[in-house]
Design an enzyme around this catalytic site. Structure first.
Site, mmCIF file in Angstrom:
data_model
loop_
_atom_site.group_PDB
_atom_site.id
_atom_site.type_symbol
_atom_site.label_atom_id
_atom_site.label_comp_id
_atom_site.label_asym_id
_atom_site.label_seq_id
_atom_site.Cartn_x
_atom_site.Cartn_y
_atom_site.Cartn_z
ATOM 1 N N ALA A 1 0.608 -1.194 -0.058
ATOM 2 C CA ALA A 1 -0.139 0.015 0.103
ATOM 3 C C ALA A 1 0.835 1.294 -0.091
ATOM 4 O O ALA A 1 2.056 1.187 -0.029
ATOM 5 C CB ALA A 1 -0.883 -0.011 1.330
ATOM 6 N N HIS A 2 0.115 2.524 -0.163
ATOM 7 C CA HIS A 2 0.943 3.776 -0.209
ATOM 8 C C HIS A 2 1.988 3.922 1.001
ATOM 9 O O HIS A 2 1.437 3.628 2.188
ATOM 10 C CB HIS A 2 -0.163 4.810 -0.450
ATOM 11 C CG HIS A 2 -1.116 5.042 0.438
ATOM 12 N ND1 HIS A 2 -2.178 6.026 0.399
ATOM 13 C CD2 HIS A 2 -1.596 4.188 1.415
ATOM 14 C CE1 HIS A 2 -2.989 5.902 1.204
ATOM 15 N NE2 HIS A 2 -2.828 4.810 2.027
#
Lengths: 317, 317, 317
Positions: free
Chosen positions: B230-231
């Site tokens: 994920a980011h």
């Protein structure tokens, strides 16, 4: 390359000088007299004694177990040497030489498709836009490849198969040795994937090619979306893998094994025919008895798992 | 855009009028005097006091903690305002202006590849069919991009990397605020992904770009198939993620962390160097002590987990 | 095709001769008088009594329950016959006839994109390189399709959507019957996927088309990377699925259901509005009460799960 050149490349000290022609690397079990194998993990010592390999990368400690007719290549780091050697036998990622692909009668190749050198596609196939069919790929008759599928070089797909969009066949297995300094050295994955007839693969699934030999998907297998199949797995005929299943390397599923959603295996194990693994089941050991149903992680028989959940629920009282 | 224009756009009441030039948004920790930050979650109040941001979106309640030299932009919904603001700084999805890409010596770009404006690809690379290399992407030397890989704009990939088919680098992080009416407002992910040297990524893996700054994959990292990153994750050098691992946002893995198949993290946490997480392990808190082995969900030391399984098995008796 | 032709094709003995025009297959609940349905699982007997199907594939044992105005097609293997029949109604994988696609004003179609016959794309869209938009696909306005996305035929996507790279919309649901000899017979998935407005889908996600009717993704839904959505799922407005979630077939999520990372459902169940499923939660039964938080596998209320973990930890003492 000769064995002598091989030895020189890897900087191994050896009393042998040999002009045996070496054609590749392989496991102790499968190596032929023109191939080189390796042994680092003592667990596989019994395989050393029976190997037909022409030579074996092996530690000093285990060298005395190398059979006659097999040359011991002694090194403190056999697995690392194997990794370095694997690069020697890696084919080109893309061939520029070779025959133009052969496309069977009544087969449709849509726009934006690449088909590599020496590849052969059978009759009545449809290869949809964005599919990449690498070099030396063989596809049978009546097979349908949906868009944006990637088939890596040297893989084969049988007749009457359906491969859904975004699926990758033949990506490299996850293999590397490491140096003392902690650098990872890739083990080039020089095997392939062999898919039988009447196989359907869901979308965005990944099937890795073998390090040596083949990852094998038998006839009639059904695989759902987002499934991960690591290198050297063998799925015998009729296996069913539902969504998001993950198989670690060298898992063998015998005939008609069914694995529920998000279930997984630890690799280097076998599952007996007609076994069912419930959703989320985690298989860490070989299952020898056929036709049983298993669940949980750690894995247990499904009926035991149900009972256990009842006992666990009682802890709340 | 000036701070005043920014304030007007968001409909914030402010006593300040200011022609400071605003260049973007950022976290409290990383924002510079030309950037705007935000605080909604009281947990991060200590970061507010030390911020160098030019202005901060903040509730009335916490406004008194905004340091000198930083302008408080008071709003009952700082996070929602941030979401609206993020669109202001989002670059074009596809550039039509800009320099033609620079392609290094001896690099092969196969058919059906797109390379965007201002992108630079080094020497001896191979970019295979169906790959999409967006605008302003930088790729080093000797890097191999397999078919149907997508690299979003502004991302960078180092030297000697291998990216397997179907993998996506730089897709948007999963971020949004919501209005009182339950409408989700996208937080435009204006950061990028930075991948070091000697990295190998498996097939059909997804690495999201950062909301601000960079999602970082360090040197020598090895990532298997179908992994979700994920980011704003940071993977330091030498980390290994096996098949189907999932990292939630802002997970930091320090050097040489190994995560087994289907293991995962809850995000906003750190894992100490040389930690091993067993297959299916679920990490919900920071692990500070290095070199330990963990398992289970909830997570515990691996040896404790083994013991626990023994105790659980006894419930069946 | 007439009912008589259908009967002949499947080799069913029937006292009826009928020239009713048959247009397709459907579930007992949804079939109309020109459609054929089936019943094999006794669990759904109550649906048989109320069906409006023109005819029903049914065993001798249950044939007396077939309502008036519906013709019983008696066979010992209704589900297998359904599978064979499904092929009769499967549309072409790729149309060669039909209208050229309609592309709205100000919409950009990048290079290496395929758009099929009879498809309609609205205004202000961007369809990026390597995307495959099949035949008879309808896309609204302002929608952004990232590279290497595949949208299968007959699917629809609303306005203001963002579909990230590598995602597949409309791949076949995982459906098949089997013969006594263990051969799997595909149930052609003749439905589609319908995606509402303001939906964002992450990268490398798979959404399967329905066997009959539609897999439905409501307005405002947010789906992360590597999510698996099986055939005939219905996600009502505002649902959020985070990374690596898996939904089995015919799962209905009511409004604003949130599912944490790697959570999953067993299929053929419903989840009430505003339910939250924690990461790794496994839903095996319908959740009727809205607004609750659940966790674990087997699933329990989240607060109970927390308590249970405390009790389990005590086993170590």
């Amino acid at each position: 390359m000769t064995l002598q050149e091989f030895i020189n490349y890897l900087n191994i000290e050896s009393q042998h000088t040999s002009d045996i022609e070496i054609t590749g690397l392989n496991t102790l079990q499968d190596a032929t007299s023109s191939q080189i194998s390796f042994l680092e993990n003592k667990k596989y010592t019994h395989e050393l004694e029976k190997t037909n390999a022409g030579a074996v990368l092996v530690t000093q400690e285990l060298a005395h177990l190398v059979p006659k007719n097999c040359i011991a290549l002694i090194t403190p780091e056999p697995y690392l040497k194997l990794a370095y050697a694997s690069k020697l036998f890696a084919p080109n990622v893309v061939e520029t030489e070779g025959k133009e692909p052969e496309i069977g009668e009544n087969t449709t190749i849509m726009p934006h498709v690449y088909v590599g050198k020496d590849s052969v596609i059978g009759k009545n196939c449809t290869i949809m836009s964005g599919a990449y069919i690498a070099d030396n790929v063989h596809i049978g008759d009546n097979t349908l490849i949906y868009p944006n599928v990637t088939v890596y070089r040297d893989c084969t797909i049988g007749n009457d198969c359906i491969i859904h969009a975004g699926t990758v066949i033949g990506s490299d297995g996850f293999g590397f040795a490491h140096t003392k300094e902690g650098k990872y050295i890739k083990i080039y994955q020089n095997g392939n994937v062999v898919i039988g007839n009447d196989v359907e693969l869901g979308s965005n699934t990944s099937i890795d090619r073998a390090a040596f030999n083949s990852t094998i998907i038998g006839n009639g297998v059904r695989i759902d979306n987002l499934v991960h199949i690591a290198h050297n797995c063998i799925l015998k005929d009729g296996c069913i893998l539902t969504g998001q299943v993950g198989l670690s390397g060298s898992t063998t599923l015998h005939e008609y094994v069914i694995m529920g959603g998000q279930s997984a295996t630890a690799g280097h194990l076998e599952i007996a025919p007609f076994t069912t693994i419930a959703a989320r089941g985690g298989v860490t050991k070989t299952i020898s008895e056929p036709k049983k149903q298993w669940a949980g992680f750690p894995l247990m028989e499904h009926r035991v798992w149900l009972k256990l959940q009842g006992r666990i629920a009682k802890l709340l009282k």
